[in-house]
Design a protein around this motif. Structure first.
Motif, PDB file in Angstrom:
ATOM      1  N   VAL A 139       0.813  -1.201   0.000  1.00  0.00           N
ATOM      2  CA  VAL A 139       0.000   0.000   0.000  1.00  0.00           C
ATOM      3  C   VAL A 139       0.855   1.262   0.000  1.00  0.00           C
ATOM      4  O   VAL A 139       0.429   2.299  -0.505  1.00  0.00           O
ATOM      5  N   ILE A 140       2.060   1.198   0.549  1.00  0.00           N
ATOM      6  CA  ILE A 140       2.978   2.321   0.381  1.00  0.00           C
ATOM      7  C   ILE A 140       3.243   2.540  -1.107  1.00  0.00           C
ATOM      8  O   ILE A 140       3.314   3.682  -1.597  1.00  0.00           O
ATOM      9  N   THR A 141       3.347   1.444  -1.856  1.00  0.00           N
ATOM     10  CA  THR A 141       3.485   1.545  -3.313  1.00  0.00           C
ATOM     11  C   THR A 141       2.252   2.190  -3.922  1.00  0.00           C
ATOM     12  O   THR A 141       2.348   3.017  -4.838  1.00  0.00           O
ATOM     13  N   GLN A 142       1.076   1.839  -3.411  1.00  0.00           N
ATOM     14  CA  GLN A 142      -0.154   2.422  -3.930  1.00  0.00           C
ATOM     15  C   GLN A 142      -0.221   3.928  -3.692  1.00  0.00           C
ATOM     16  O   GLN A 142      -0.790   4.659  -4.501  1.00  0.00           O
ATOM     17  N   VAL A 143       0.331   4.370  -2.584  1.00  0.00           N
ATOM     18  CA  VAL A 143       0.333   5.810  -2.303  1.00  0.00           C
ATOM     19  C   VAL A 143       0.993   6.571  -3.454  1.00  0.00           C
ATOM     20  O   VAL A 143       0.587   7.685  -3.808  1.00  0.00           O
ATOM     21  N   LEU A 144       2.005   5.962  -4.058  1.00  0.00           N
ATOM     22  CA  LEU A 144       2.706   6.591  -5.169  1.00  0.00           C
ATOM     23  C   LEU A 144       2.000   6.385  -6.504  1.00  0.00           C
ATOM     24  O   LEU A 144       2.047   7.243  -7.380  1.00  0.00           O
ATOM     25  N   VAL A 145       1.334   5.223  -6.647  1.00  0.00           N
ATOM     26  CA  VAL A 145       0.810   4.840  -7.953  1.00  0.00           C
ATOM     27  C   VAL A 145      -0.633   5.276  -8.182  1.00  0.00           C
ATOM     28  O   VAL A 145      -0.978   5.746  -9.276  1.00  0.00           O
ATOM     29  N   LEU A 146      -1.499   5.148  -7.188  1.00  0.00           N
ATOM     30  CA  LEU A 146      -2.929   5.333  -7.422  1.00  0.00           C
ATOM     31  C   LEU A 146      -3.336   6.753  -7.803  1.00  0.00           C
ATOM     32  O   LEU A 146      -4.145   6.927  -8.711  1.00  0.00           O
ATOM     33  N   PRO A 147      -2.817   7.801  -7.139  1.00  0.00           N
ATOM     34  CA  PRO A 147      -3.200   9.147  -7.594  1.00  0.00           C
ATOM     35  C   PRO A 147      -2.801   9.410  -9.045  1.00  0.00           C
ATOM     36  O   PRO A 147      -3.563  10.029  -9.799  1.00  0.00           O
ATOM     37  N   ALA A 201      -5.273  10.360 -12.315  1.00  0.00           N
ATOM     38  CA  ALA A 201      -5.031  11.489 -13.214  1.00  0.00           C
ATOM     39  C   ALA A 201      -4.910  11.022 -14.657  1.00  0.00           C
ATOM     40  O   ALA A 201      -5.404  11.666 -15.589  1.00  0.00           O
ATOM     41  N   LEU A 202      -4.253   9.883 -14.849  1.00  0.00           N
ATOM     42  CA  LEU A 202      -4.092   9.345 -16.200  1.00  0.00           C
ATOM     43  C   LEU A 202      -5.436   8.942 -16.792  1.00  0.00           C
ATOM     44  O   LEU A 202      -5.703   9.165 -17.977  1.00  0.00           O
ATOM     45  N   ILE A 203      -6.306   8.365 -15.965  1.00  0.00           N
ATOM     46  CA  ILE A 203      -7.632   7.970 -16.450  1.00  0.00           C
ATOM     47  C   ILE A 203      -8.419   9.186 -16.910  1.00  0.00           C
ATOM     48  O   ILE A 203      -9.024   9.181 -17.990  1.00  0.00           O
ATOM     49  N   ASP A 204      -8.426  10.243 -16.109  1.00  0.00           N
ATOM     50  CA  ASP A 204      -9.192  11.424 -16.491  1.00  0.00           C
ATOM     51  C   ASP A 204      -8.579  12.143 -17.679  1.00  0.00           C
ATOM     52  O   ASP A 204      -9.283  12.805 -18.444  1.00  0.00           O
ATOM     53  N   HIS A 205      -7.268  12.014 -17.855  1.00  0.00           N
ATOM     54  CA  HIS A 205      -6.634  12.638 -19.020  1.00  0.00           C
ATOM     55  C   HIS A 205      -6.994  11.906 -20.302  1.00  0.00           C
ATOM     56  O   HIS A 205      -7.231  12.533 -21.343  1.00  0.00           O
ATOM     57  N   THR A 206      -7.038  10.594 -20.251  1.00  0.00           N
ATOM     58  CA  THR A 206      -7.295   9.804 -21.463  1.00  0.00           C
ATOM     59  C   THR A 206      -8.761   9.414 -21.626  1.00  0.00           C
ATOM     60  O   THR A 206      -9.208   9.123 -22.731  1.00  0.00           O
ATOM     61  N   GLY A 207      -9.509   9.385 -20.523  1.00  0.00           N
ATOM     62  CA  GLY A 207     -10.887   8.929 -20.580  1.00  0.00           C
ATOM     63  C   GLY A 207     -11.026   7.426 -20.669  1.00  0.00           C
ATOM     64  O   GLY A 207     -12.132   6.909 -20.860  1.00  0.00           O
ATOM     65  N   ARG A 237     -13.874  15.015 -12.840  1.00  0.00           N
ATOM     66  CA  ARG A 237     -12.560  14.750 -12.256  1.00  0.00           C
ATOM     67  C   ARG A 237     -12.624  13.582 -11.265  1.00  0.00           C
ATOM     68  O   ARG A 237     -11.865  13.509 -10.312  1.00  0.00           O
ATOM     69  N   THR A 238     -13.550  12.685 -11.526  1.00  0.00           N
ATOM     70  CA  THR A 238     -13.809  11.620 -10.563  1.00  0.00           C
ATOM     71  C   THR A 238     -12.616  10.703 -10.367  1.00  0.00           C
ATOM     72  O   THR A 238     -12.265  10.346  -9.234  1.00  0.00           O
ATOM     73  N   ALA A 239     -11.988  10.259 -11.451  1.00  0.00           N
ATOM     74  CA  ALA A 239     -10.883   9.304 -11.309  1.00  0.00           C
ATOM     75  C   ALA A 239      -9.696   9.938 -10.599  1.00  0.00           C
ATOM     76  O   ALA A 239      -9.011   9.287  -9.809  1.00  0.00           O
ATOM     77  N   GLU A 240      -9.417  11.213 -10.895  1.00  0.00           N
ATOM     78  CA  GLU A 240      -8.310  11.895 -10.227  1.00  0.00           C
ATOM     79  C   GLU A 240      -8.492  11.871  -8.707  1.00  0.00           C
ATOM     80  O   GLU A 240      -7.576  11.527  -7.951  1.00  0.00           O
ATOM     81  N   TYR A 241      -9.689  12.240  -8.277  1.00  0.00           N
ATOM     82  CA  TYR A 241      -9.952  12.304  -6.837  1.00  0.00           C
ATOM     83  C   TYR A 241     -10.037  10.912  -6.223  1.00  0.00           C
ATOM     84  O   TYR A 241      -9.563  10.687  -5.107  1.00  0.00           O
ATOM     85  N   PHE A 242     -10.642   9.966  -6.952  1.00  0.00           N
ATOM     86  CA  PHE A 242     -10.724   8.618  -6.415  1.00  0.00           C
ATOM     87  C   PHE A 242      -9.360   7.935  -6.373  1.00  0.00           C
ATOM     88  O   PHE A 242      -9.185   6.951  -5.657  1.00  0.00           O
ATOM     89  N   GLY A 243      -8.387   8.448  -7.119  1.00  0.00           N
ATOM     90  CA  GLY A 243      -7.035   7.933  -6.993  1.00  0.00           C
ATOM     91  C   GLY A 243      -6.480   8.161  -5.597  1.00  0.00           C
ATOM     92  O   GLY A 243      -5.772   7.311  -5.047  1.00  0.00           O
ATOM     93  N   PHE A 244      -6.811   9.305  -5.006  1.00  0.00           N
ATOM     94  CA  PHE A 244      -6.388   9.582  -3.628  1.00  0.00           C
ATOM     95  C   PHE A 244      -7.258   8.811  -2.633  1.00  0.00           C
ATOM     96  O   PHE A 244      -6.761   8.299  -1.636  1.00  0.00           O
ATOM     97  N   TYR A 245      -8.548   8.730  -2.934  1.00  0.00           N
ATOM     98  CA  TYR A 245      -9.464   7.999  -2.054  1.00  0.00           C
ATOM     99  C   TYR A 245      -9.054   6.533  -1.934  1.00  0.00           C
ATOM    100  O   TYR A 245      -9.085   5.950  -0.852  1.00  0.00           O
ATOM    101  N   GLU A 246      -8.663   5.948  -3.045  1.00  0.00           N
ATOM    102  CA  GLU A 246      -8.386   4.519  -3.084  1.00  0.00           C
ATOM    103  C   GLU A 246      -7.140   4.142  -2.296  1.00  0.00           C
ATOM    104  O   GLU A 246      -6.914   2.961  -2.023  1.00  0.00           O
ATOM    105  N   ILE A 247      -6.327   5.143  -1.891  1.00  0.00           N
ATOM    106  CA  ILE A 247      -5.148   4.847  -1.073  1.00  0.00           C
ATOM    107  C   ILE A 247      -5.545   4.070   0.176  1.00  0.00           C
ATOM    108  O   ILE A 247      -4.766   3.262   0.694  1.00  0.00           O
ATOM    109  N   SER A 248      -6.771   4.268   0.659  1.00  0.00           N
ATOM    110  CA  SER A 248      -7.191   3.528   1.848  1.00  0.00           C
ATOM    111  C   SER A 248      -8.539   2.859   1.660  1.00  0.00           C
ATOM    112  O   SER A 248      -9.300   2.704   2.597  1.00  0.00           O
ATOM    113  N   ASP A 249      -8.838   2.451   0.424  1.00  0.00           N
ATOM    114  CA  ASP A 249     -10.093   1.753   0.202  1.00  0.00           C
ATOM    115  C   ASP A 249      -9.863   0.257   0.319  1.00  0.00           C
ATOM    116  O   ASP A 249      -8.890  -0.197   0.911  1.00  0.00           O
TER     117      ASP A 249
END
Length: 472
Positions: free
Chosen positions: A94-102, A106-112, A394-406
């Motif tokens: 999950v420390i890895t996820q802290v770096l990867v998920l946000p 952002a990548l999802i919202d950029h590409t759709g 901007r849902t995926a961008e924000y959920f990238g941070f949310y998912e750090i502890s989902d």
């Protein structure tokens, strides 16, 4: 990323499934919702069979087989207690996820490309889970490494999955839709766990050893995850036009650039930030209790694996009803109030777990039933609450941070648990250290003004059927 409705997006085509004024979603959206529920059904097999039941005790056993006379293993020259390998591996994932998920969000919202990210990450996780079959003998590093890969992949897929929620439900339906998804997931995870329970208890009848039954159960979770993921991939659709003309490197760079934009935007949304901080803390405690309960039961309470499986199985089916019940209570009293009450229950559960008598299966089962009642609602309503605080588009961008502890992705909790275990050599001291997560999370959530945050994010407040504004 362009603004919603800008040149980078398609026309909405009903992308907001049910606005507050709409009577019901159209047939296509209802079909998408049913497909969306199935991803919870698919990935919950990993959470229940792998994280909640089998991998913790099994990986601990594998590490002990490779340990020296003092009970230590020595990965990369470090001195680690064999019993602490699993919680440390979980924390590392999950420390890895802290770096990867946000960045993933952002990548999802950029590409759709929500569906593409969902597909790739789900199948990476599923294949890694199947690979756990080969973590036998003293190969604890293989098991730990596959855990890291699978859990990171689960987090990435969940970022994409959660970001579909605002597309499929308007503000007034979001608590109910989110709760159904969690509830459906508990049924799926519980069904596979029941099948694995039969295999584990009757392994002699099937002509396999107990260890082989565990390995087959781990692999089955990967097959289940990958197989049922086909359903949401066939039914869900991306609602924003994909950008073209960018190389892969440029796309990744743009995603990280967008991540910086998201961080700056979040600083201007103090209510959203406070809710996210509260969630990261209290859900870290929730996930740690769930992920390490099997290890606590076998190592500290001296309970058999069959008792642990039965308890987790009970949690799955009780949590299905609990998620629906708490969802209905949220319609009347507001999601925030219901979550606050559930955090009081989590605090009591953690404190009571310290006092459980060694060898008492009945006490452990009763505590599991209480956990199941509040588990689904806590998670489903938290996801729904956060979706109200996310600006449209901007849902995926924000959920990238949310998912750090989902789901399955707590990081500080396992680390605190592992440190307490390393220092005290006591599972009881380690489990009681988690109370602080629920107390602090409760205090922070109490300060969150959900109505203000919803309006500041540009979203409508949910409404009751009679048209009045409902509490958030």
């Amino acid at each position: 990323m362009s603004d919603p409705g800008g040149p980078g997006d398609e026309p909405s085509r009903g992308s907001v499934a049910t606005s507050p004024e709409s009577a019901a979603p159209d047939r296509g959206v209802r079909r998408e919702r049913r497909g969306w529920y199935f991803y919870d059904w698919a990935n919950s097999a990993f959470s229940t069979t792998v994280l909640n039941v089998f991998l913790g005790p099994y990986l601990t056993k594998v590490a002990k087989a490779a340990a020296d006379a003092d009970g230590y293993v020595h990965p990369l020259g470090l001195d680690i207690r064999a019993k602490a390998v699993y919680p440390f591996a979980l924390a590392l994932s999950v420390i890895t996820q802290v770096l990867v998920l946000p960045a993933t969000g952002a990548l999802i919202d950029h590409t759709g490309r929500k569906r593409l990210v969902l597909a790739v990450s789900a199948y990476v996780g599923a294949f890694a889970t199947v690979g756990m079959y080969f973590a036998a003998g003293g190969r604890y590093l293989l098991g730990a490494g596959l855990l890291v890969v699978a859990n990171v992949a689960l987090g990435c897929s969940s970022v994409a999955y959660n970001s579909f929620l605002p597309d499929l439900a308007g503000p007034d339906e979001r608590d109910a839709v989110s709760s159904r998804g969690w509830g459906f997931g508990y049924l799926g995870g519980g069904l596979l766990l029941a099948l694995n329970l039969v295999l584990y208890l009757l392994h002699d009848t099937f002509g396999v050893s107990q260890s082989m039954a565990v390995r087959l159960s781990l692999a089955s979770a990967g097959l289940w995850w990958g197989g049922f993921t086909l359903i949401p991939l066939r039914r869900l659709r991306d609602r924003h036009r994909r950008r073209t003309g960018e190389s892969g490197l440029a796309t990744v760079r743009a995603g990280f650039t967008q991540l910086g934009v998201t961080l700056r935007d979040m600083r201007n949304r103090p209510v959203t930030m406070m809710f996210l901080l509260a969630f990261l803390i209290y859900n870290d405690g929730v996930q740690t209790v769930i992920n390490l309960s099997a290890t606590y039961a076998t190592e500290e309470l001296d309970l058999g694996q069959s008792v642990v499986i039965a308890a987790v199985l009970l949690v799955q089916f009780v949590a299905f009803g609990g998620a629906l019940l708490l969802g209905r209570l949220a319609d009347r009293y507001g999601g925030k109030r219901v979550v606050l009450v559930s955090l009081v229950a989590w605090t009591l559960v953690t404190m009571v777990s310290y006092t459980l008598q060694r060898g008492s299966a009945v006490q452990f089962i009763v505590l599991a039933a209480i956990i199941g009642t509040v588990l689904g609602g806590t998670q489903a309503l938290s996801r729904s609450l956060f979706s109200h605080l996310v600006p449209p588009g901007r849902t995926a961008e924000y959920f990238g941070f949310y998912e750090i502890s989902d789901k399955g992705t707590s990081w500080l909790g396992p680390f605190v648990f592992a440190i307490a275990l390393q220092l005290t050599d006591s599972y009881r001291s380690a489990i009681v250290s988690l109370v602080v997560f629920f107390v602090v999370g409760f205090a922070l959530l109490l300060t969150v003004d959900m109505s203000r945050g919803t309006l500041e994010a540009g979203n409508a407040l949910p409404r009751r059927p009679n048209g009045t504004k409902a509490p958030v």
